[in-house]
Structure formats: C-alpha cells, structure tokens
Design a protein around this motif. Sequence first.
Motif, short mmCIF file in Angstrom:
data_model
loop_
_atom_site.label_atom_id
_atom_site.label_comp_id
_atom_site.label_asym_id
_atom_site.label_seq_id
_atom_site.Cartn_x
_atom_site.Cartn_y
_atom_site.Cartn_z
N LEU A 28 0.84 -1.20 0.00
CA LEU A 28 0.00 0.00 0.00
C LEU A 28 0.87 1.25 0.00
O LEU A 28 0.58 2.22 -0.70
CB LEU A 28 -0.95 -0.01 1.20
CG LEU A 28 -2.05 -1.06 1.17
CD1 LEU A 28 -2.86 -1.02 2.48
CD2 LEU A 28 -2.96 -0.90 -0.03
N ILE A 29 1.95 1.24 0.77
CA ILE A 29 2.89 2.37 0.78
C ILE A 29 3.46 2.59 -0.62
O ILE A 29 3.60 3.72 -1.08
CB ILE A 29 4.02 2.13 1.81
CG1 ILE A 29 3.47 2.23 3.22
CG2 ILE A 29 5.18 3.11 1.60
CD1 ILE A 29 4.41 1.71 4.30
N LEU A 30 3.75 1.48 -1.28
CA LEU A 30 4.33 1.55 -2.63
C LEU A 30 3.27 1.78 -3.71
O LEU A 30 3.59 1.82 -4.88
CB LEU A 30 5.10 0.26 -2.93
CG LEU A 30 6.31 -0.01 -2.05
CD1 LEU A 30 6.89 -1.40 -2.32
CD2 LEU A 30 7.38 1.07 -2.26
N LYS A 31 2.01 1.92 -3.27
CA LYS A 31 0.87 2.14 -4.17
C LYS A 31 0.69 1.00 -5.16
O LYS A 31 0.28 1.20 -6.31
CB LYS A 31 0.99 3.48 -4.90
CG LYS A 31 1.22 4.67 -4.00
CD LYS A 31 0.05 5.56 -3.95
CE LYS A 31 0.27 6.83 -3.18
NZ LYS A 31 0.11 6.71 -1.77
N ASP A 32 0.99 -0.22 -4.70
CA ASP A 32 0.81 -1.42 -5.51
C ASP A 32 -0.42 -2.16 -4.97
O ASP A 32 -0.30 -3.14 -4.22
CB ASP A 32 2.06 -2.30 -5.46
CG ASP A 32 2.02 -3.43 -6.46
OD1 ASP A 32 0.92 -3.80 -6.92
OD2 ASP A 32 3.10 -3.96 -6.78
N GLU A 33 -1.58 -1.67 -5.36
CA GLU A 33 -2.84 -2.19 -4.84
C GLU A 33 -3.04 -3.66 -5.18
O GLU A 33 -3.53 -4.43 -4.34
CB GLU A 33 -3.99 -1.36 -5.42
CG GLU A 33 -5.34 -1.76 -4.94
CD GLU A 33 -6.43 -0.92 -5.56
OE1 GLU A 33 -7.60 -1.33 -5.45
OE2 GLU A 33 -6.14 0.13 -6.17
N THR A 34 -2.65 -4.07 -6.36
CA THR A 34 -2.83 -5.46 -6.78
C THR A 34 -2.10 -6.42 -5.85
O THR A 34 -2.66 -7.41 -5.39
CB THR A 34 -2.35 -5.66 -8.23
OG1 THR A 34 -3.09 -4.76 -9.07
CG2 THR A 34 -2.54 -7.08 -8.70
N ARG A 35 -0.85 -6.11 -5.56
CA ARG A 35 -0.08 -6.98 -4.67
C ARG A 35 -0.59 -6.91 -3.24
O ARG A 35 -0.60 -7.92 -2.52
CB ARG A 35 1.39 -6.63 -4.73
CG ARG A 35 2.03 -7.11 -6.02
CD ARG A 35 3.44 -6.67 -6.06
NE ARG A 35 4.27 -7.72 -6.63
CZ ARG A 35 5.53 -7.55 -6.91
NH1 ARG A 35 6.13 -6.41 -6.63
NH2 ARG A 35 6.22 -8.53 -7.44
N ALA A 36 -1.02 -5.73 -2.82
CA ALA A 36 -1.58 -5.60 -1.47
C ALA A 36 -2.81 -6.49 -1.33
O ALA A 36 -2.96 -7.22 -0.34
CB ALA A 36 -1.94 -4.14 -1.17
N LEU A 37 -3.68 -6.45 -2.33
CA LEU A 37 -4.90 -7.27 -2.27
C LEU A 37 -4.58 -8.76 -2.39
O LEU A 37 -5.33 -9.59 -1.87
CB LEU A 37 -5.89 -6.82 -3.34
CG LEU A 37 -6.48 -5.42 -3.11
CD1 LEU A 37 -7.40 -5.03 -4.26
CD2 LEU A 37 -7.18 -5.32 -1.77
N SER A 38 -3.47 -9.09 -3.03
CA SER A 38 -3.08 -10.50 -3.08
C SER A 38 -2.69 -10.99 -1.69
O SER A 38 -2.93 -12.15 -1.34
CB SER A 38 -1.96 -10.75 -4.10
OG SER A 38 -0.73 -10.26 -3.63
N MET A 39 -2.11 -10.11 -0.87
CA MET A 39 -1.79 -10.47 0.51
C MET A 39 -3.08 -10.67 1.31
O MET A 39 -3.19 -11.59 2.12
CB MET A 39 -0.92 -9.40 1.18
CG MET A 39 0.47 -9.24 0.57
SD MET A 39 1.50 -10.70 0.78
CE MET A 39 1.80 -11.13 -0.93
#
Length: 144
Positions: A56-67
């Motif tokens: 989320l800090i890196l603004k990578d929503e796709t990877r955040a939601l994968s977590m």
Amino acid sequence: MTAAGIEPNTETFEFLVLALIRLKRYEDAEIAYQSMQERKVEPSRDILFHMMKMYLILKDETRALSMVSLIKERQFGIDIPMINALLTYYYTTKQAAGIEQTLNMMQTENVQPNQITLNLLMLIHNQQNNNDALQRVYQQFEQL
C-alpha cells in the motif's frame, strides 16, 4: 545460516521481513519474502499483513490485495488494523470503489470498527459531502 546447516523457518523470515520493512528496505523485504516462498516456508499472518501494508505504501494495490487474499485463504482472519490500512489507502488515493469494497469486507468478515475506523469514516464521508453517513458515524462514536 544454511551454511551452518540451519534452515530458516517462519519465525526467522518474520523477523527479517518485518525488520526490512521497518527500515524501509522494501526491495530487500520482497526478496526475503520470495526466498521464503522458494524454500516453501509458510508465511505468518504478520508477514502477510506487513507485506500488504508495504505494498500500500508503494501504491501497488494489486499486490496488497493478493496479501489480503492469502490471509483469507489461510483463514488468519481479517482484523481492524487491516481494514484501517485499506481504508486509509483508499481515502488518500480517493478511490470510492475501494472504500466500498473494504466496508463490504468489514461486514462480511464481521469486523467491528474502532475509533480509528470511525475517524477514517468521518473523513471519507466529509470528503464525499455525505451528511447522512456522517451522522450515522457520529452515532457510532457515541456507542464506543
């Protein structure tokens, strides 16, 4: 460690990943997480949660939601710090659809709001000029 015949386990990787994230060494944290996966070491809930926050800090929503998906798959449970992190991200990036999805997840997973959640909801509803929703949140504050 492996040279000495000691294989790193979940706790070892948890310490490493969390320390790297705290030091803002995000690329190294990702390398450590990938190494953990390659060694077939199961991530803890804390690793997945902190990786989500890092993305989320890196603004990578796709990877955040994968977590988030991994947390659900492993039945670790969705909790209020996770909801608050997602709401904060969607509020700061002005993504109404993400806010709605997070609130739906909160209901589905039966996660109760805390004061931080209610503060965020007041900010969100104020940003959207939604006075009715603001009044409902204010009433929830009174119940705390």
